[in-house]
Write a protein that holds these residues in place. Sequence first.
Motif, PDB file in Angstrom:
ATOM      1  N   TYR B   9       0.828  -1.210   0.000  1.00 20.78           N
ATOM      2  CA  TYR B   9       0.000   0.000   0.000  1.00 20.78           C
ATOM      3  C   TYR B   9       0.865   1.264   0.000  1.00 20.78           C
ATOM      4  CZ  TYR B   9      -3.344   3.523   1.599  1.00 20.78           C
ATOM      5  OH  TYR B   9      -4.112   4.653   1.713  1.00 20.78           O
ATOM      6  N   LEU B  13       1.155   4.144  -2.931  1.00 19.60           N
ATOM      7  CA  LEU B  13       0.964   5.587  -2.745  1.00 19.60           C
ATOM      8  C   LEU B  13       2.193   6.346  -3.230  1.00 19.60           C
ATOM      9  CD1 LEU B  13      -0.649   5.753   0.835  1.00 19.60           C
ATOM     10  CD2 LEU B  13      -1.804   6.064  -1.361  1.00 19.60           C
ATOM     11  N   TYR B 110      -9.564  12.366  -0.138  1.00 19.37           N
ATOM     12  CA  TYR B 110      -8.843  11.157   0.297  1.00 19.37           C
ATOM     13  C   TYR B 110      -7.866  11.442   1.438  1.00 19.37           C
ATOM     14  CZ  TYR B 110      -6.407   6.671  -0.220  1.00 19.37           C
ATOM     15  OH  TYR B 110      -5.867   5.426  -0.008  1.00 19.37           O
ATOM     16  N   LEU B 114      -7.283   9.943   5.131  1.00 24.33           N
ATOM     17  CA  LEU B 114      -6.039   9.202   5.386  1.00 24.33           C
ATOM     18  C   LEU B 114      -5.276   9.785   6.583  1.00 24.33           C
ATOM     19  CD1 LEU B 114      -4.566   6.775   4.176  1.00 24.33           C
ATOM     20  CD2 LEU B 114      -3.180   8.365   2.824  1.00 24.33           C
ATOM     21  N   SER B 117      -5.632   7.873   9.684  1.00 18.94           N
ATOM     22  CA  SER B 117      -5.166   6.485   9.675  1.00 18.94           C
ATOM     23  C   SER B 117      -4.646   6.067  11.051  1.00 18.94           C
ATOM     24  CB  SER B 117      -4.042   6.332   8.645  1.00 18.94           C
ATOM     25  OG  SER B 117      -3.433   5.062   8.758  1.00 18.94           O
ATOM     26  N   ILE B 122       1.653   7.104   8.262  1.00 23.78           N
ATOM     27  CA  ILE B 122       0.755   7.410   7.140  1.00 23.78           C
ATOM     28  C   ILE B 122      -0.045   8.663   7.453  1.00 23.78           C
ATOM     29  CG2 ILE B 122      -1.311   6.604   5.912  1.00 23.78           C
ATOM     30  CD1 ILE B 122      -0.164   3.791   6.008  1.00 23.78           C
ATOM     31  N   GLU B 179      -5.722  -3.281  -0.097  1.00 27.70           N
ATOM     32  CA  GLU B 179      -6.270  -2.090   0.559  1.00 27.70           C
ATOM     33  C   GLU B 179      -7.502  -2.447   1.391  1.00 27.70           C
ATOM     34  OE1 GLU B 179      -5.034   1.263  -2.780  1.00 27.70           O
ATOM     35  OE2 GLU B 179      -6.628   1.720  -1.359  1.00 27.70           O
ATOM     36  N   THR B 188      -6.155   2.276   6.075  1.00 26.23           N
ATOM     37  CA  THR B 188      -6.393   2.981   4.824  1.00 26.23           C
ATOM     38  C   THR B 188      -7.823   3.513   4.750  1.00 26.23           C
ATOM     39  OG1 THR B 188      -6.192   2.853   2.430  1.00 26.23           O
ATOM     40  CG2 THR B 188      -6.968   0.868   3.530  1.00 26.23           C
TER      41      THR B 188
END
Lengths: 170, 251
Positions: B9, B13, B110, B114, B117, B122, B179, B188
């Motif tokens: 993941y 990204l 997004y 995120l 998270s 992240i 994901e 995520t």
Amino acid sequence: MTVIHSLTPEYAKRLGRRQASNVPEIWDLLDGVCDPELPGVSLWALGVLQDIRYRDDCIEIDITLTYSGCPAVITMKDDIIACLQQSYPDKAIKVEVVLSPAWCTDAMSPEANQQLAELNIAAPDADDQVICPICSSHNTEVVSQFGSTSCKALYRCLNCAEPFDYFKTF
Amino acid sequence: MNNQNLIRYVTALADDSLIFGQRLSELCSNAPYLEEDLAISNVALDYIGRASLWYQYAAKLTGGDCTEDSLAFFRDERQYTNLLISELPNGDFAFTLMKQYLIDSFYQLYLVELAKSSDQNIAAIAAKAIKETNYHIKRSAPWIKQLAMGTDESLNRLKLAIEELCDYANELFLMPEFELQLLAEGITVDRTALKQQWLDNVNSYFSEIGLESIDLSRTIQGGREGIHTEHLGHMLSEMQFMQRAYPGLEW
């Protein structure tokens, strides 16, 4: 009497770490290290210098990135090492770029605005009310959101007609 | 146990950011005028900086001899897992800016999620990136308005750009298996849940500036599985050339 009303929480935390440090002389030394792209604005004033730890065998310096892609961070690291190596030739100088605490313009010290003004750069403003650093007019307009570096936008003064950089709120 | 999912993941990204940033950087010194040139280079730099942060974290998770540079320069096309929209050629100015706007408006939704998270690294990278994206869209949104309400020529080019890009936009909202597994751990974000909001935001802006609603009925996908368009290989061959020819070379 201590006046603290103008301090942001982000700056106050950094100031707290500096005041609680047992090596104030290292913080003072690093006041001489400036952002390579903002001569006269120290890493402390810019809010990049986060913490210093004095160990038996090394000195650890924490700095934060301004923008993800800021290329100045490499020079900042080198300049910190060069500065401290002179006074501490027997210590390893370790500069770490930390993600947390994150850099933001609120973490800048109050003197940074003055230092920026001396470079004809408008200081960050939460509402993007940009004041011309040359003639102090409020009558300004954005030319481009992206100026000579990531942290600056390009503005123009409609009063004195000068173009200038604005240090973006982040 | 699920470390492999996390590495995949974070690397994906990173690939999204690097490939998008590298593509944009091709316009450095080729933009219509100087201020735009600086803007494009700055946005590209933000994306390459993000990629660097994601790759550093992926390398740390992987352990061993893996570094951000080895991930960027010594993996082949099939090992790259960026979404296809990131690798599309810049095309004309309308295409570049429409692609930028669609990506910016996606990341606006997004990255906010995120940043919550359960993985602290992240969350920290996303929290920084969202602030950058907020500046990016301050440029891309006015530009597409200017092109949409400009001349017949600029409007036509914008329409052609939308027609091609909408086939790739759907991939932003697909959840690959790795994901989905990370979603259960709060690491995520559920892309599918963002789709309607994104469509509402984009279509509301489109209607304001006189563009028709975006049509997401077709999907071109494959990036997350390493199946790419013909364009990625050419980009990698240029980007990786120096390190492939002189491994470990430094400036």
